[in-house]
Design an enzyme around this catalytic site. Structure first.
Site, PDB file in Angstrom:
ATOM      1  N   GLU A  13      11.680  -1.844   7.982  1.00  0.00           N
ATOM      2  CA  GLU A  13      11.231  -0.815   8.926  1.00  0.00           C
ATOM      3  C   GLU A  13      10.798  -1.474  10.234  1.00  0.00           C
ATOM      4  O   GLU A  13      10.304  -2.608  10.223  1.00  0.00           O
ATOM      5  CB  GLU A  13      10.071  -0.013   8.321  1.00  0.00           C
TER       6      GLU A  13
ATOM      7  N   HIS B 178       9.000   7.042   8.156  1.00  0.00           N
ATOM      8  CA  HIS B 178       7.883   6.764   7.245  1.00  0.00           C
ATOM      9  C   HIS B 178       6.667   7.637   7.595  1.00  0.00           C
ATOM     10  O   HIS B 178       5.570   7.122   7.850  1.00  0.00           O
ATOM     11  CB  HIS B 178       7.516   5.280   7.270  1.00  0.00           C
TER      12      HIS B 178
HETATM   13  N1  LIG Z   1       6.351   8.083   2.442  1.00  0.00           N
HETATM   14  C1  LIG Z   1       5.058   7.992   2.527  1.00  0.00           C
HETATM   15  O1  LIG Z   1       4.466   8.104   3.590  1.00  0.00           O
HETATM   16  C2  LIG Z   1       4.262   7.761   1.275  1.00  0.00           C
HETATM   17  C3  LIG Z   1       2.978   8.310   1.173  1.00  0.00           C
HETATM   18  C4  LIG Z   1       2.260   8.099   0.032  1.00  0.00           C
HETATM   19  C5  LIG Z   1       2.783   7.325  -1.003  1.00  0.00           C
HETATM   20  N2  LIG Z   1       4.013   6.785  -0.878  1.00  0.00           N
HETATM   21  C6  LIG Z   1       4.613   5.996  -1.965  1.00  0.00           C
HETATM   22  O2  LIG Z   1       4.702   6.828  -3.110  1.00  0.00           O
HETATM   23  C7  LIG Z   1       4.363   6.079  -4.262  1.00  0.00           C
HETATM   24  C8  LIG Z   1       3.887   7.010  -5.352  1.00  0.00           C
HETATM   25  O3  LIG Z   1       2.633   7.553  -4.998  1.00  0.00           O
HETATM   26  P1  LIG Z   1       1.711   8.265  -6.085  1.00  0.00           P
HETATM   27  O4  LIG Z   1       0.420   8.543  -5.434  1.00  0.00           O
HETATM   28  O5  LIG Z   1       2.420   9.384  -6.747  1.00  0.00           O
HETATM   29  O6  LIG Z   1       1.534   7.074  -7.125  1.00  0.00           O
HETATM   30  P2  LIG Z   1       1.095   7.198  -8.637  1.00  0.00           P
HETATM   31  O7  LIG Z   1       0.677   5.838  -9.053  1.00  0.00           O
HETATM   32  O8  LIG Z   1       0.160   8.325  -8.844  1.00  0.00           O
HETATM   33  O9  LIG Z   1       2.459   7.566  -9.397  1.00  0.00           O
HETATM   34  C9  LIG Z   1       3.508   6.672  -9.576  1.00  0.00           C
HETATM   35  C10 LIG Z   1       4.170   6.993 -10.906  1.00  0.00           C
HETATM   36  O10 LIG Z   1       5.328   6.184 -11.052  1.00  0.00           O
HETATM   37  C11 LIG Z   1       5.391   5.754 -12.395  1.00  0.00           C
HETATM   38  N3  LIG Z   1       6.228   4.571 -12.483  1.00  0.00           N
HETATM   39  C12 LIG Z   1       5.911   3.294 -12.158  1.00  0.00           C
HETATM   40  N4  LIG Z   1       6.973   2.496 -12.378  1.00  0.00           N
HETATM   41  C13 LIG Z   1       7.968   3.273 -12.827  1.00  0.00           C
HETATM   42  C14 LIG Z   1       9.306   3.019 -13.219  1.00  0.00           C
HETATM   43  N5  LIG Z   1       9.820   1.782 -13.207  1.00  0.00           N
HETATM   44  N6  LIG Z   1      10.052   4.070 -13.652  1.00  0.00           N
HETATM   45  C15 LIG Z   1       9.531   5.317 -13.693  1.00  0.00           C
HETATM   46  N7  LIG Z   1       8.268   5.617 -13.337  1.00  0.00           N
HETATM   47  C16 LIG Z   1       7.496   4.608 -12.897  1.00  0.00           C
HETATM   48  C17 LIG Z   1       3.944   5.522 -12.778  1.00  0.00           C
HETATM   49  O11 LIG Z   1       3.768   5.501 -14.186  1.00  0.00           O
HETATM   50  C18 LIG Z   1       3.273   6.708 -12.110  1.00  0.00           C
HETATM   51  O12 LIG Z   1       3.200   7.822 -12.943  1.00  0.00           O
HETATM   52  C19 LIG Z   1       3.296   5.099  -3.730  1.00  0.00           C
HETATM   53  O13 LIG Z   1       3.220   3.949  -4.533  1.00  0.00           O
HETATM   54  C20 LIG Z   1       3.769   4.786  -2.341  1.00  0.00           C
HETATM   55  O14 LIG Z   1       4.589   3.645  -2.385  1.00  0.00           O
HETATM   56  C21 LIG Z   1       4.773   6.981   0.248  1.00  0.00           C
HETATM   57  O1  LIG Z   2       1.437   4.212   1.004  1.00  0.00           O
HETATM   58  C1  LIG Z   2       1.293   5.208   1.705  1.00  0.00           C
HETATM   59  O2  LIG Z   2       0.278   5.925   1.652  1.00  0.00           O
HETATM   60  C2  LIG Z   2       2.390   5.612   2.626  1.00  0.00           C
HETATM   61  O3  LIG Z   2       3.471   4.756   2.559  1.00  0.00           O
HETATM   62  C3  LIG Z   2       1.920   5.835   4.030  1.00  0.00           C
HETATM   63  O4  LIG Z   2       1.715   4.630   4.673  1.00  0.00           O
HETATM   64  P1  LIG Z   2       1.268   4.602   6.231  1.00  0.00           P
HETATM   65  O5  LIG Z   2      -0.195   4.881   6.273  1.00  0.00           O
HETATM   66  O6  LIG Z   2       1.604   3.242   6.701  1.00  0.00           O
HETATM   67  O7  LIG Z   2       2.014   5.676   6.923  1.00  0.00           O
END
Ligand SMILES: NC(=O)c1ccc[n+]([C@@H]2O[C@H](COP(=O)([O-])OP(=O)(O)OC[C@H]3O[C@@H](n4cnc5c(N)ncnc54)[C@H](O)[C@@H]3O)[C@@H](O)[C@H]2O)c1
Ligand SMILES: O=C(O)[C@H](O)COP(=O)(O)O
Length: 411
Positions: A269, A292
């Protein structure tokens, strides 16, 4: 104001990547005034220089706190990830340096889930390509390839905080929800677990990814997995860019096997808003590209700022490590009359007796003691009723124990 280990005005807070101003307000309200604020992430060389001075650092998903960077952070007490993901921090190196890492596990969950639902509807209706065509002056009014969300199968990979929220919102639209997770999870609403990842990929009309970045999730969606998806099915990735083989996705979109995609996260990114975005998906009409921003709503950022800054303040003032992601968790009471000594050490036999020997030898009564350990480190908190200078001497004695990682005294 109650004094902590040293005057609050000497405690330096380094905030990067434009974390919400609510974080600054939270630190200020707690009496911390030395706050260095940067809108962007810093290049590694500058990061090393700035972090060497800091007692607390606040980052988002871009700043890489590697072992080498943490090695420069001699004064660092704790790290705040003002986001959900903590994969950008070498958590093991931080732990062994006695540095707890905090994050905001839920504050942007809803924001991501809402975006995913919007994208699922848009992809099912083939809106991205219709939108692109209209922008070019085209007009192709047709129902071909457009579907309602009602009764379609949504496959959720990673049924955690975000995955479950997406599932509940999707059921409100009448979608049939199936999920795959490595852990056994309580199915919410009418969701059903799939018989594995392949089963989910073969049945879903829309697949959405919500797993963390781990060695197991790296490239978990590649050419083979995409080939298993239904003809014309769509893929949403708002998890981490490493989860999907982006070249394989581009190929599957070009061939028409995958009908569309919404991608918010990328293997590489841009470092900041002024840098160019490069991806094999650029220019594809059937792909929604977002920079993102899954968790980037004002509500979420505001809440994250308050939540993570409050955790850092609490650790600074009180020693509590509740909800730290890499550290023994201790939820500590206030210590209105006593001095509080914090001792972080390698978890080796005999450590607690060596700690307690000091108090017995020095004839100091322990008012309260709290111990939490994990396989690597131990965290002992000792409350004593002694004068300030005596507490400092006890801290020095604790620091001299072999295997000690960090010591602090809170007044
Ligand atoms: N795009 C964004 O801005 C943004 C924002 C928030 C979070 N995220 C990403 O989203 C991810 C998930 O967030 P969350 O709060 O739901 O996390 P979380 O920990 O609550 O949920 C993740 C789930 O994935 C499961 N998991 C882990 N490894 C796995 C695998 N190999 N196969 C299948 N399932 C698996 C875990 O058991 C868990 O239930 C974060 O880790 C982060 O990287 C991105
Ligand atoms: O892990 C997260 O909560 C998301 O990827 C968001 O990340 P950011 O705060 O860099 O947008």
């Amino acid at each position: 104001m109650k004094k902590t280990s040293f005057p609050k005005q000497d405690i330096r807070v380094l905030l990067l990547e434009g974390v919400s101003r609510s974080a600054v307000e939270t630190f200020k309200a707690a009496g911390y005034s030395q706050i260095e604020y940067h809108e962007k992430s810093l290049p590694e060389a500058e990061l090393k220089l700035r972090i060497a001075e800091a007692h607390f650092v606040g980052i988002r998903s871009r700043t890489q706190l590697t072992a080498a960077v943490l090695g420069e952070a001699k004064r660092l007490l704790a790290v705040g990830c003002f986001c959900i993901g903590t994969n950008q921090v070498d958590l093991a190196a931080a732990e062994l340096a006695g540095i707890p890492v905090f994050n905001a596990p839920y504050s942007n969950t809803r924001s991501v889930a809402e975006l995913v639902i919007a994208e699922a509807i848009l992809l099912l209706r083939r809106i991205p390509q219709k939108n692109a065509e209209c922008h070019r002056g085209g007009w192709s009014k047709s129902a071909a390839g457009s579907f309602e969300a009602r009764d379609k199968v949504l496959g959720i990979v990673g049924y955690g905080h975000i995955g479950t929220q997406v599932g509940l919102l999707a059921e409100g639209l009448g979608m049939r929800v199936i999920y795959h997770d490595i852990e056994t999870k309580l199915a919410l609403g009418n969701a059903r677990t799939s018989a594995g990842l392949n089963d989910l990929l073969e049945r879903a009309d829309v697949v959405t990814l919500h797993v963390p970045e781990t060695p197991q999730t790296k490239l978990m969606i590649g050419a083979d997995q995409l080939a298993r998806m239904k003809q014309g099915a769509t893929l949403i990735n708002a998890s981490r860019g490493t989860v999907v083989d982006i070249d394989a996705l581009a190929a599957a979109l070009r061939s028409g096997h995958i009908g569309g995609a919404a991608v918010d996260v990328f293997p590489v990114e841009p470092k900041g808003n002024d840098d160019a975005f490069v991806s094999p998906l650029v220019g594809m009409d059937n792909v929604i590209l977002t920079p993102h921003v899954g968790g980037s709503t004002l509500e979420a950022q505001d809440n994250i700022g308050i939540e993570v800054a409050s955790k850092l303040v609490r650790y600074s003032d009180n020693g509590s490590t509740l909800s730290a992601v890499n550290f023994p968790e201790a939820s500590l009471p206030e210590h209105p009359t006593s001095r509080r000594l914090l001792h972080i050490h390698r978890n080796v036999p005999g450590m607690l007796s060596r700690i307690n020997d000091i108090f017995s030898r020095e004839n100091v009564n322990i008012d309260g003691q709290y111990l939490q350990t994990d396989a690597n480190i131990g965290y002992v908190v000792i409350d004593v009723s002694v004068a300030e200078e005596r507490a400092a001497e006890l801290k020095d004695a604790l620091a001299a124990i072999p295997g000690t990682l960090r010591t602090r005294v809170l007044y």
